[in-house]
Design an enzyme around this catalytic site. Structure first.
Site, PDB file in Angstrom:
ATOM      1  CD  GLU A 147      -1.265   0.098   3.696  1.00  7.31           C
ATOM      2  OE1 GLU A 147      -1.001   0.776   4.706  1.00  7.31           O
ATOM      3  OE2 GLU A 147      -2.299  -0.587   3.586  1.00  7.31           O
ATOM      4  CG  HIS A 148       3.820   1.743   2.615  1.00  3.98           C
ATOM      5  ND1 HIS A 148       4.443   0.738   3.326  1.00  3.98           N
ATOM      6  CD2 HIS A 148       2.856   2.244   3.428  1.00  3.98           C
ATOM      7  CE1 HIS A 148       3.893   0.639   4.523  1.00  3.98           C
ATOM      8  NE2 HIS A 148       2.934   1.538   4.610  1.00  3.98           N
ATOM      9  CD  GLN A 187       5.119 -10.693   4.551  1.00  5.26           C
ATOM     10  OE1 GLN A 187       5.682 -10.266   3.556  1.00  5.26           O
ATOM     11  NE2 GLN A 187       5.663 -11.625   5.320  1.00  5.26           N
ATOM     12  CG  HIS A 215       7.767  -6.829   0.615  1.00  5.74           C
ATOM     13  ND1 HIS A 215       6.599  -6.223   1.035  1.00  5.74           N
ATOM     14  CD2 HIS A 215       7.854  -7.995   1.312  1.00  5.74           C
ATOM     15  CE1 HIS A 215       6.022  -6.975   1.962  1.00  5.74           C
ATOM     16  NE2 HIS A 215       6.759  -8.054   2.144  1.00  5.74           N
ATOM     17  CB  CYS A 217       8.348  -1.407  -2.311  1.00  7.30           C
ATOM     18  SG  CYS A 217       8.152  -2.340  -0.782  1.00  7.30           S
TER      19      CYS A 217
END
Length: 260
Positions: A147-148, A187, A215, A217
């Site tokens: 979500e970031h 997570q 991830h 990101c």
């Protein structure tokens, strides 16, 4: 206000003083071919903005009458069109012409977890069974969006519960994992949501969930550590309080390594 056809579309924009305002952009070729109509509406953040409505054969959107889904799809398309422009691309060139529509349809799939009917998901698949040993479903593949940065994270989930007179259909546990993965997530929260949902649904004596994820990101941007992975866990009731049961669960998870 009655819809009015225009060669230009009103879109949200930001003024120099960081106040919301409106901008204009020309309709793209696909929108022109589909006969886009524009209706001005009120929006709490942007004041009056443009809301697309396609009119085809007297039906809204894709012809299924689902106006809300269609409006969401069109709003995403508009946002992607503007994003492409603002990163210096030409959204009218051949390779990008249908990209806004593709991305809108992609997000329908990647965020489908927000719209799952949990009653239909379980579909009555709870059964009275005289069994009180641990039930484990491991190596459940999942794909989610951080979500970031809205970049993917993915991996495997391992779920266990100790029945208290009821068991759940085998396919339902992967579906539960999928429901919480297919949305914007972190997570840690996803792990706890899976455990809490299983506890609420089955009312077992204990629940355990371990999630292993990588991830994008942190792999393709930022710290750029391609080998880093993340492990999160949630233990409830007997599986939280009994060390031997937790050890049994972890041993079962690790047993897959010896079978590779």
């Amino acid at each position: 206000m009655e819809p009015t056809t225009s060669d230009f579309l009103l879109v949200p924009s930001w003024m120099k003083n960081n106040q919301p305002g409106l901008g204009l952009r020309k309709l793209d070729n696909l929108e022109q071919k589909k006969g886009v109509k524009m209706t001005t509406i009120n929006h709490p953040n942007f004041g009056n903005i443009a809301k697309n409505q396609l009119s085809r054969n007297g039906k809204n959107g894709n012809g299924n009458g689902n106006g809300k889904n269609h409006d969401r799809h069109e709003a995403i398309k508009m946002s992607v069109h503007d994003l492409l422009t603002n990163i210096g691309e030409d959204p009218e060139r051949e390779g990008l012409l249908n990209t806004p529509d593709r991305i809108a349809r992609m997000y329908d799939e990647l965020t489908a977890g927000y719209h799952v009917d949990t009653e239909k998901l379980i579909n009555g698949a709870l059964f009275n069974v005289d069994y009180d040993e641990m039930v484990i479903v491991k190596d459940i593949e999942f794909y989610s969006l951080c979500e970031h940065h809205m970049l993917p994270f993915f991996g495997r989930a391992h779920v266990a519960y100790i029945p208290d007179g009821k068991v759940i259909g085998l396919s339902k546990i992967p579906r539960i994992v999928e429901m919480f993965a297919r949305r914007l997530q972190v997570q840690e929260r996803m792990t706890k949501q899976i455990a809490d949902f299983i506890k609420e649904t089955i009312q077992p004596k204990g629940v355990a969930v371990v999630v292993e994820g990588v991830h994008m990101c942190s792999m393709m941007r930022g710290v750029k550590k391609a080998e880093a992975s993340m492990i999160t866990s949630a233990y409830l009731d007997q599986l939280k309080n009994n060390r031997d049961l937790r050890t049994e669960f972890i041993d079962h998870i690790n047993s897959r390594r010896s079978m590779d």
